[in-house]
Design a protein around this motif. Structure first.
Motif, mmCIF file in Angstrom:
data_model
loop_
_atom_site.group_PDB
_atom_site.id
_atom_site.type_symbol
_atom_site.label_atom_id
_atom_site.label_comp_id
_atom_site.label_asym_id
_atom_site.label_seq_id
_atom_site.Cartn_x
_atom_site.Cartn_y
_atom_site.Cartn_z
ATOM 1 N N PRO A 252 0.816 -1.210 0.000
ATOM 2 C CA PRO A 252 0.000 0.000 0.000
ATOM 3 C C PRO A 252 0.852 1.263 0.000
ATOM 4 C CG PRO A 252 -0.726 -1.511 1.714
ATOM 5 C CD PRO A 252 0.525 -2.083 1.137
ATOM 6 N N PHE A 253 0.399 2.248 -0.759
ATOM 7 C CA PHE A 253 1.084 3.537 -0.829
ATOM 8 C C PHE A 253 0.305 4.532 0.008
ATOM 9 C CE2 PHE A 253 1.340 7.775 -2.694
ATOM 10 C CZ PHE A 253 2.701 7.954 -2.881
ATOM 11 N N VAL A 254 0.994 5.177 0.946
ATOM 12 C CA VAL A 254 0.373 6.239 1.721
ATOM 13 C C VAL A 254 1.144 7.513 1.444
ATOM 14 C CG1 VAL A 254 -0.317 7.035 4.007
ATOM 15 C CG2 VAL A 254 -0.245 4.593 3.520
ATOM 16 N N GLY A 255 0.446 8.543 1.006
ATOM 17 C CA GLY A 255 1.105 9.810 0.729
ATOM 18 C C GLY A 255 0.895 10.779 1.866
ATOM 19 N N VAL A 265 -4.024 12.000 -9.540
ATOM 20 C CA VAL A 265 -4.856 10.953 -10.136
ATOM 21 C C VAL A 265 -4.766 11.026 -11.660
ATOM 22 C CG1 VAL A 265 -7.212 10.066 -10.340
ATOM 23 C CG2 VAL A 265 -6.409 10.971 -8.155
ATOM 24 N N LYS A 266 -4.719 12.256 -12.190
ATOM 25 C CA LYS A 266 -4.674 12.427 -13.640
ATOM 26 C C LYS A 266 -3.359 11.878 -14.205
ATOM 27 C CE LYS A 266 -4.324 16.203 -16.659
ATOM 28 N NZ LYS A 266 -4.151 17.645 -16.663
ATOM 29 N N ILE A 267 -2.251 12.219 -13.544
ATOM 30 C CA ILE A 267 -0.951 11.802 -14.078
ATOM 31 C C ILE A 267 -0.739 10.298 -13.890
ATOM 32 C CG2 ILE A 267 1.548 12.083 -13.892
ATOM 33 C CD1 ILE A 267 0.929 14.995 -12.969
ATOM 34 N N ALA A 268 -1.098 9.780 -12.706
ATOM 35 C CA ALA A 268 -0.885 8.354 -12.465
ATOM 36 C C ALA A 268 -1.919 7.511 -13.209
ATOM 37 C CB ALA A 268 -0.934 8.065 -10.975
ATOM 38 N N GLY A 269 -3.085 8.081 -13.485
ATOM 39 C CA GLY A 269 -4.174 7.302 -14.080
ATOM 40 C C GLY A 269 -4.959 6.591 -12.988
ATOM 41 N N ILE A 270 -6.266 6.467 -13.195
ATOM 42 C CA ILE A 270 -7.122 5.911 -12.141
ATOM 43 C C ILE A 270 -6.712 4.482 -11.782
ATOM 44 C CG2 ILE A 270 -9.486 5.168 -11.619
ATOM 45 C CD1 ILE A 270 -10.449 7.598 -13.152
ATOM 46 N N ASP A 271 -6.336 3.685 -12.792
ATOM 47 C CA ASP A 271 -5.971 2.290 -12.536
ATOM 48 C C ASP A 271 -4.861 2.170 -11.507
ATOM 49 O OD1 ASP A 271 -7.829 1.405 -14.191
ATOM 50 O OD2 ASP A 271 -6.477 0.817 -15.828
ATOM 51 N N VAL A 272 -3.878 3.071 -11.603
ATOM 52 C CA VAL A 272 -2.743 3.014 -10.693
ATOM 53 C C VAL A 272 -3.064 3.742 -9.389
ATOM 54 C CG1 VAL A 272 -0.338 3.700 -10.410
ATOM 55 C CG2 VAL A 272 -1.119 2.832 -12.610
ATOM 56 N N ALA A 273 -3.791 4.852 -9.504
ATOM 57 C CA ALA A 273 -4.008 5.709 -8.332
ATOM 58 C C ALA A 273 -5.014 5.121 -7.354
ATOM 59 C CB ALA A 273 -4.472 7.090 -8.781
ATOM 60 N N LYS A 274 -5.954 4.304 -7.856
ATOM 61 C CA LYS A 274 -7.012 3.844 -6.953
ATOM 62 C C LYS A 274 -6.419 2.962 -5.849
ATOM 63 C CE LYS A 274 -8.501 -0.253 -9.421
ATOM 64 N NZ LYS A 274 -9.253 -0.680 -10.587
ATOM 65 N N GLY A 275 -6.954 3.147 -4.635
ATOM 66 C CA GLY A 275 -6.436 2.391 -3.509
ATOM 67 C C GLY A 275 -5.216 3.024 -2.862
ATOM 68 N N CYS A 276 -4.825 4.209 -3.311
ATOM 69 C CA CYS A 276 -3.731 4.899 -2.646
ATOM 70 C C CYS A 276 -4.278 5.704 -1.477
ATOM 71 C CB CYS A 276 -3.034 5.863 -3.607
ATOM 72 S SG CYS A 276 -1.995 5.002 -4.735
ATOM 73 N N PHE A 277 -3.516 5.730 -0.392
ATOM 74 C CA PHE A 277 -3.981 6.432 0.801
ATOM 75 C C PHE A 277 -3.216 7.722 0.990
ATOM 76 C CE2 PHE A 277 -4.954 2.008 1.340
ATOM 77 C CZ PHE A 277 -6.204 2.015 1.922
ATOM 78 N N MET A 278 -3.778 8.599 1.782
ATOM 79 C CA MET A 278 -3.022 9.781 2.173
ATOM 80 C C MET A 278 -3.461 10.258 3.547
ATOM 81 S SD MET A 278 -4.652 12.919 -0.037
ATOM 82 C CE MET A 278 -3.450 14.193 0.264
ATOM 83 N N THR A 279 -2.500 10.748 4.310
ATOM 84 C CA THR A 279 -2.829 11.381 5.575
ATOM 85 C C THR A 279 -3.076 12.843 5.262
ATOM 86 O OG1 THR A 279 -0.489 11.782 5.954
ATOM 87 C CG2 THR A 279 -1.415 9.814 6.953
ATOM 88 N N ASN A 280 -4.200 13.365 5.716
ATOM 89 C CA ASN A 280 -4.565 14.685 5.227
ATOM 90 C C ASN A 280 -5.446 15.442 6.199
ATOM 91 O OD1 ASN A 280 -4.526 16.697 3.378
ATOM 92 N ND2 ASN A 280 -6.021 15.802 2.001
ATOM 93 N N GLU A 281 -5.376 16.765 6.101
ATOM 94 C CA GLU A 281 -6.378 17.597 6.734
ATOM 95 C C GLU A 281 -7.696 17.315 6.023
ATOM 96 O OE1 GLU A 281 -3.493 18.621 5.669
ATOM 97 O OE2 GLU A 281 -2.517 19.797 7.247
#
Lengths: 383, 303
Positions: A252-255, A265-281
């Motif tokens: 898992p990738f957490v940003g 999402v646009k640059i990575a493409g949805i196929d790659v970006a989906k399921g990526c996590f991020m800690t965020n406000e």
């Protein structure tokens, strides 16, 4: 000829008569210093729109100090430290500016805030989360966003447990922000490291601006992490993720909070970006406050869509709190405003919740959430 | 060991970009003794034109030609558009100042570079642009633990074919002989009846076209393009040209490939942050011990 002379004198006289009145009822100017061009132009553009929307709302409600309008004047720092200092120099050179909203990126804010401090101008950072910025004992520097150590702590508290991860990889980009967050995260993990619950198997930096990260990624792959935390910005994050999947990194990738937005999402493409996590406000759409709903409606009416990252609304809140302080103190003098913001602003309702500042200029109480990119490429709270 | 192979494959991939760009540098230098600093921006322009074709007109063309056809069309149109730009730049920025010597032409080339870069920014905007994500099926081959993507194989194939075609044209055709003769000695070649203007036309058509195709490939490989990327690639390709021996076409090809592999291995086994230092250190060493490059031709000074 004579008539022309009389007319000129008349016009000059009337101008002279009106000018003091004009100055007193003219707009109150708040500067926005942000990355209008350069690699973060997307963020800068949204911050500009957000600040202008905030000013519009204030003006619609009658402005400040009994009817004076709020004007936002934009200064471009191109997302570069050197340009940041130049932009700040321009801002302090314009005497009608009451205070500045400055800026996105801790390493750009640092030199700029030095200049604001020297010329005694209130400057409120909106996308600057490096801890040390408020450790310099500055009188005029504030921020409406949170700090990296609160984000690092949030990562340590929630992420290893959620993914049942024991091997953690942390990658940063050597910027003030990226490195700061990586270090704070490591510190927040210290207790778990000491107990042996987790190990940091990879801790290294990449060079921002590069396009090929296959070499550091190969090292990361060989360290066999259970979860991978990247604390840099979205331009590199998208490339990193695409190339990581290419060379067979599947964990898992957490940003961090700058790694994922619509551009990612646009640059990575949805196929790659989906399921990526991020800690965020919390993202704009997830804010429960009435001020947020009002602001987002106005923003959407004007620009068609709400901001896709959390930062622009912190910029808007910076405008709001400056306007609030100007209205309450009836002054546009930065020294008065700084004193007021530090001592008297507490729990003022804002778009991002109640606003208050600590003695060193930090925002009090900013929550964090874990977000995930869903199948449609939207960034939603992870349940 | 598999990591080494993987880095070599990665290095060959970026090396083939450098090689394609380097060919343009080398051809122009060989014939005109001009370092064409605008060449890196031809490459960027190609990348953006390819992007426009793939994104904006994909709906129309994909129906008639299929996905592979679309990619071929994008590369072809990008190559053609940039080749025409190359000819225009030669006409406007270089030809009027050839007689004044080599240095003014280099400055003019820098000016052309800044102009093209800013024009790209004005037309496409300062933000990153992203190539479509589902262009090439994301197929991965794992051969003995070494990861290779279909895209990498395609890029390597395409660049090798392009380089082979160019090699044959330059070495085996009459026209190629004319180009080589002009590179050797322009005045004597003219006396032998070689049309020097045609030779210039040829190199300013072919060089930018190759650069543009490299641009489209870089776009497909990294999917993220920016208007400033030409400078970095231009610099690396220029280094590759010198490494292989400036004016020597096979030298430029091998120079590019060697540079790519060195860069990747240096990053992997020394330090990623120091990889450019490593690359330029090699360049300095080559210049000290083989001033004409690894495959350098002996350049006879005119008396």
């Amino acid at each position: 000829m004579k008539r022309a002379f009389i007319m000129t004198v008349g016009i000059l006289c009337s101008l002279l008569m009106f000018s003091p009145a004009l100055a007193a009822s003219g707009p109150v100017v708040i500067a926005l210093q942000g990355p209008i061009t350069g690699p973060w132009a997307y963020e800068g553009d949204m911050a500009k729109k957000a600040c202008e929307t905030a000013a519009d709302l204030i003006n619609k409600k009658g402005g400040v100090m009994g009817g004076r309008l709020v004007e936002v004047r934009v200064f471009d720092d191109a997302g570069e430290p050197k340009q940041g200092a130049l932009a700040a120099t321009k801002v302090v050179g314009q005497k009608d500016i009451a205070a500045a909203v400055s800026t996105y990126g801790s390493s750009i804010c640092e030199p700029a805030s030095n200049i604001y401090e020297k010329f005694k101008k209130v400057n409120i950072g909106y996308g600057v989360t490096a801890v040390r910025l408020t450790k310099r004992g500055f009188k005029y520097f504030f921020r409406t966003c949170g700090r990296d150590d609160s984000q690092g702590k949030f990562f340590a508290d929630s992420v290893p447990a959620k993914f049942k991860a024991r091997r953690i990889a942390i990658m940063h980009d050597n910027t003030a922000f990226g490195k700061g967050l990586a270090e704070d995260t490591k510190q927040a993990l210290a207790a778990m490291l000491a107990k042996g619950d987790v190990t940091v198997v990879y801790y290294d930096a990449i060079t921002p601006g590069e396009k090929d990260f296959r070499v550091p990624l190969t090292k990361l792959r060989e360290s066999k992490p259970d979860v991978w935390y990247y604390t840099g910005y979205y331009a590199e994050a998208a490339l990193l993720l695409t190339q990581a999947r290419d060379i067979g990194i599947v964990c898992p990738f957490v940003g961090g909070n700058a790694a994922i937005n619509d551009e990612f999402v646009k640059i990575a493409g949805i196929d790659v970006a989906k399921g990526c996590f991020m800690t965020n406000e919390p993202l704009p759409a997830d804010l429960p406050y009435p001020e947020a709903k009002e602001f987002l409606k106005a923003y959407k009416d004007k620009y068609g869509d709400i901001p896709s990252s959390p930062w622009p609304i912190y910029a808007a809140d910076a405008v709001n709190i400056i306007a609030y302080a100007i209205d309450k103190t009836k002054s546009t003098d930065s020294t008065v405003l700084a004193e007021y913001l530090r001592k008297n602003v507490n729990g003022v309702p804002g778009i991002t919740g109640p606003i208050g500042f600590t003695d060193q200029g930090d925002r009090e109480g900013v929550p964090f959430y874990l977000y995930v990119v869903n199948d449609k490429g939207q960034i939603v709270i992870s349940r | 060991m598999q990591v080494v192979f993987e880095q070599v494959i990665n290095g060959l991939t970026i090396g083939s970009f450098y090689a394609l760009i380097a060919l343009g540098y080398s051809m122009v230098y060989g014939v005109l003794k001009l370092i064409n600093f605008a060449h890196g921006d031809f490459f960027t322009l190609g990348s953006y034109v390819g992007y426009t074709i793939l994104v904006w007109v994909s709906g129309l063309t994909v129906v008639h030609f299929g996905l592979w056809g679309l990619i071929v069309i994008a590369m072809f149109v990008a190559a053609l558009a940039v080749a025409l730009t190359g000819l225009a730049v030669e006409r406007v920025a270089y030809r009027p100042i050839y007689p004044t010597g080599r240095l003014p032409a280099v400055v003019s080339a820098l000016g052309a570079s800044i102009f093209i870069q800013n024009a790209i920014m004005v037309v496409w905007g300062p933000r990153f642009q992203a190539y479509p994500s589902k262009l090439i099926p994301n197929i991965k081959f794992v051969l003995g633990g070494v990861n290779i993507t279909l895209l990498q194989i395609l890029i390597l194939l395409m660049s090798f074919i392009l380089m082979a075609v160019l090699y044959v044209v330059i070495q085996k055709t009459t026209f190629g002989a004319a180009v080589r003769a002009s590179a050797l000695d322009r005045e004597t070649a003219s006396l032998m009846g070689i049309n020097f203007k045609k030779v210039i036309f040829f190199i300013f058509f072919l060089g930018p076209a190759l650069g543009a195709m490299a641009g489209v490939m870089v776009g497909m490989y990294y999917r993220q393009i920016s208007f400033t990327m030409g400078w970095n690639y231009g610099l690396k390709a220029f280094t590759a040209t010198i490494l292989g021996g400036i004016g020597n076409l096979p030298g430029a090809m091998f120079g590019g490939l060697i540079l790519g592999v060195l860069e990747m291995l240096g990053a992997a086994y020394i330090s990623a942050a120091w990889k450019d230092v490593f690359v330029f250190l090699i360049l300095i060493l080559v210049l000290i011990f083989r001033p004409n490059g690894l495959f350098g031709e002996r350049v006879a000074e005119k008396v």
